[in-house]
Motif scaffolding. Sequence first.
Motif, PDB file in Angstrom:
ATOM      1  N   VAL A 132       0.827  -1.218   0.000  1.00 53.40           N
ATOM      2  CA  VAL A 132       0.000   0.000   0.000  1.00 53.40           C
ATOM      3  C   VAL A 132       0.858   1.263   0.000  1.00 53.40           C
ATOM      4  O   VAL A 132       0.623   2.197  -0.778  1.00 53.40           O
ATOM      5  CB  VAL A 132      -0.965  -0.019   1.206  1.00 53.40           C
ATOM      6  N   GLU A 133       1.862   1.312   0.869  1.00 53.80           N
ATOM      7  CA  GLU A 133       2.702   2.517   0.948  1.00 53.80           C
ATOM      8  C   GLU A 133       3.470   2.741  -0.342  1.00 53.80           C
ATOM      9  O   GLU A 133       3.578   3.876  -0.830  1.00 53.80           O
ATOM     10  CB  GLU A 133       3.663   2.400   2.129  1.00 53.80           C
ATOM     11  N   GLN A 134       3.999   1.652  -0.937  1.00 50.93           N
ATOM     12  CA  GLN A 134       4.704   1.783  -2.216  1.00 50.93           C
ATOM     13  C   GLN A 134       3.797   2.357  -3.288  1.00 50.93           C
ATOM     14  O   GLN A 134       4.195   3.233  -4.062  1.00 50.93           O
ATOM     15  CB  GLN A 134       5.208   0.415  -2.685  1.00 50.93           C
ATOM     16  N   LEU A 135       2.553   1.847  -3.346  1.00 52.19           N
ATOM     17  CA  LEU A 135       1.615   2.317  -4.368  1.00 52.19           C
ATOM     18  C   LEU A 135       1.284   3.789  -4.165  1.00 52.19           C
ATOM     19  O   LEU A 135       1.250   4.570  -5.125  1.00 52.19           O
ATOM     20  CB  LEU A 135       0.347   1.468  -4.330  1.00 52.19           C
ATOM     21  N   SER A 136       1.054   4.184  -2.913  1.00 57.22           N
ATOM     22  CA  SER A 136       0.717   5.576  -2.626  1.00 57.22           C
ATOM     23  C   SER A 136       1.861   6.518  -2.990  1.00 57.22           C
ATOM     24  O   SER A 136       1.636   7.615  -3.515  1.00 57.22           O
ATOM     25  CB  SER A 136       0.367   5.735  -1.142  1.00 57.22           C
ATOM     26  N   GLN A 137       3.092   6.095  -2.713  1.00 59.60           N
ATOM     27  CA  GLN A 137       4.241   6.944  -3.008  1.00 59.60           C
ATOM     28  C   GLN A 137       4.532   7.017  -4.503  1.00 59.60           C
ATOM     29  O   GLN A 137       4.856   8.083  -5.037  1.00 59.60           O
ATOM     30  CB  GLN A 137       5.468   6.435  -2.258  1.00 59.60           C
ATOM     31  N   ALA A 138       4.392   5.880  -5.200  1.00 61.31           N
ATOM     32  CA  ALA A 138       4.703   5.849  -6.621  1.00 61.31           C
ATOM     33  C   ALA A 138       3.624   6.532  -7.459  1.00 61.31           C
ATOM     34  O   ALA A 138       3.926   7.118  -8.505  1.00 61.31           O
ATOM     35  CB  ALA A 138       4.880   4.399  -7.081  1.00 61.31           C
ATOM     36  N   TYR A 139       2.362   6.476  -6.979  1.00 57.48           N
ATOM     37  CA  TYR A 139       1.249   7.029  -7.753  1.00 57.48           C
ATOM     38  C   TYR A 139       0.346   7.838  -6.824  1.00 57.48           C
ATOM     39  O   TYR A 139      -0.743   7.390  -6.454  1.00 57.48           O
ATOM     40  CB  TYR A 139       0.467   5.913  -8.440  1.00 57.48           C
ATOM     41  N   PRO A 140       0.769   9.033  -6.438  1.00 61.06           N
ATOM     42  CA  PRO A 140      -0.023   9.823  -5.484  1.00 61.06           C
ATOM     43  C   PRO A 140      -1.378  10.264  -6.031  1.00 61.06           C
ATOM     44  O   PRO A 140      -2.237  10.707  -5.262  1.00 61.06           O
ATOM     45  CB  PRO A 140       0.881  11.031  -5.202  1.00 61.06           C
ATOM     46  N   ASP A 141      -1.585  10.156  -7.349  1.00 63.00           N
ATOM     47  CA  ASP A 141      -2.872  10.550  -7.929  1.00 63.00           C
ATOM     48  C   ASP A 141      -3.928   9.447  -7.806  1.00 63.00           C
ATOM     49  O   ASP A 141      -5.088   9.656  -8.172  1.00 63.00           O
ATOM     50  CB  ASP A 141      -2.698  10.921  -9.401  1.00 63.00           C
ATOM     51  N   ILE A 142      -3.548   8.280  -7.294  1.00 60.95           N
ATOM     52  CA  ILE A 142      -4.497   7.185  -7.085  1.00 60.95           C
ATOM     53  C   ILE A 142      -5.032   7.254  -5.668  1.00 60.95           C
ATOM     54  O   ILE A 142      -4.275   7.470  -4.711  1.00 60.95           O
ATOM     55  CB  ILE A 142      -3.826   5.820  -7.337  1.00 60.95           C
ATOM     56  N   LYS A 143      -6.329   7.070  -5.496  1.00 61.35           N
ATOM     57  CA  LYS A 143      -6.950   7.044  -4.172  1.00 61.35           C
ATOM     58  C   LYS A 143      -6.840   5.627  -3.618  1.00 61.35           C
ATOM     59  O   LYS A 143      -7.706   4.784  -3.851  1.00 61.35           O
ATOM     60  CB  LYS A 143      -8.414   7.480  -4.270  1.00 61.35           C
ATOM     61  N   VAL A 144      -5.766   5.353  -2.923  1.00 60.29           N
ATOM     62  CA  VAL A 144      -5.473   3.997  -2.460  1.00 60.29           C
ATOM     63  C   VAL A 144      -6.355   3.653  -1.260  1.00 60.29           C
ATOM     64  O   VAL A 144      -6.402   4.393  -0.276  1.00 60.29           O
ATOM     65  CB  VAL A 144      -3.985   3.850  -2.087  1.00 60.29           C
ATOM     66  N   GLU A 145      -7.068   2.538  -1.361  1.00 57.39           N
ATOM     67  CA  GLU A 145      -7.916   2.031  -0.276  1.00 57.39           C
ATOM     68  C   GLU A 145      -7.138   0.911   0.419  1.00 57.39           C
ATOM     69  O   GLU A 145      -7.031  -0.199  -0.111  1.00 57.39           O
ATOM     70  CB  GLU A 145      -9.237   1.491  -0.838  1.00 57.39           C
ATOM     71  N   PRO A 146      -6.581   1.146   1.599  1.00 53.90           N
ATOM     72  CA  PRO A 146      -5.657   0.168   2.187  1.00 53.90           C
ATOM     73  C   PRO A 146      -6.316  -1.026   2.853  1.00 53.90           C
ATOM     74  O   PRO A 146      -5.668  -2.048   3.033  1.00 53.90           O
ATOM     75  CB  PRO A 146      -4.898   0.998   3.223  1.00 53.90           C
ATOM     76  N   ASP A 147      -7.588  -0.918   3.221  1.00 53.79           N
ATOM     77  CA  ASP A 147      -8.189  -1.954   4.062  1.00 53.79           C
ATOM     78  C   ASP A 147      -9.426  -2.578   3.434  1.00 53.79           C
ATOM     79  O   ASP A 147     -10.431  -2.803   4.107  1.00 53.79           O
ATOM     80  CB  ASP A 147      -8.554  -1.375   5.438  1.00 53.79           C
ATOM     81  N   VAL A 148      -9.366  -2.852   2.139  1.00 49.88           N
ATOM     82  CA  VAL A 148     -10.486  -3.501   1.469  1.00 49.88           C
ATOM     83  C   VAL A 148      -9.981  -4.707   0.692  1.00 49.88           C
ATOM     84  O   VAL A 148      -8.787  -4.847   0.424  1.00 49.88           O
ATOM     85  CB  VAL A 148     -11.221  -2.530   0.517  1.00 49.88           C
TER      86      VAL A 148
END
Length: 339
Positions: A132-148
Amino acid sequence: MPNRFVVALAYDRLSTFEFGIAVEIFGLPRPEMGPDWYRFAVCAIEPGPLRAIGGFQIMADGGLELLDQADTIVIPGWRGASKEPVPPALIAALQRAHARGARLMSICSGVFALAATGLLSGKRATTHWHHVEQLSQAYPDIKVEPDVLYVDEGRVLTSAGSAAGIDLCLHVVRADFGPEIANRLARRLVVPPHREGGQAQFIERPVPPAREGRRFAPLFDNMRARLGEEQPVADLAAEAGMSVRTFLRRFKAATGLPPGEWLLTERLVRARELLETTGHSIESIANATGFGSAATLRHHFRARLGTSPAAYRNRFASEATRAADMSGPKKQKAAPWGG
């Protein structure tokens, strides 16, 4: 039925389990499901030999040209997650497929290959909690849902880690063929027929001790049997033979949820079943499952599932159920199906 031709990507150092999910659900011949079941192919995104994790090699049905024919494309993981670049030719092929209307879905770290296309920009997405953290950092324009478990954004879908890919694939089967076929397939796979996408990826103690399981099993059955009734914590604790404080602690240890959250989840499960399989009004379903009113049911549907009961019924119910629903409340009969 649209989205019938499913293509799964294969690449060097392929994620074996995630690839196996796609094959198991979309790739096996299933004559019992009728003549319109999925067609399936494997697309090599690069020249071989392609090694899969576990020591074997993959022989694909074709190359990137298969993506120009695919109705649904499955990205089963991605090597190195954010650390491995995605080949430009693959990015372009996925973008073309999406532009002509194909459905793209990723399992676990496959979201990184999907994100590289830009098709997740401004959208919600998920992946394994470890990434999750890697995805958020690499693509900050994506609304990452960490707990689904999974996220459905129409023609772009993503799932959390590994086994959550099964939930996403069954969700897709439900959308394509309806709940009866999806439930039948789930039985063949020996997995739960439907876990909502908003369910947490992991809980504090997913497997309760045997002693707790024996103690709580009758209580769980009783709670499910009276979903339409109020179930105060004090009464549940007395039924379990515990003090309220001990009951709350041990209930959460056994289920990962407080009693109120567990009940809400079970009520939503039952409400979905009734929407899929009966023509009863939304108001009567809300009463039978303990929500008290259609407005409250709609609120929880929107919060948990991102849709309304009516839209859910329209998407997942059989034609006969929708027809019964359209016949109006005058044909509804009171029945004890909520218990």
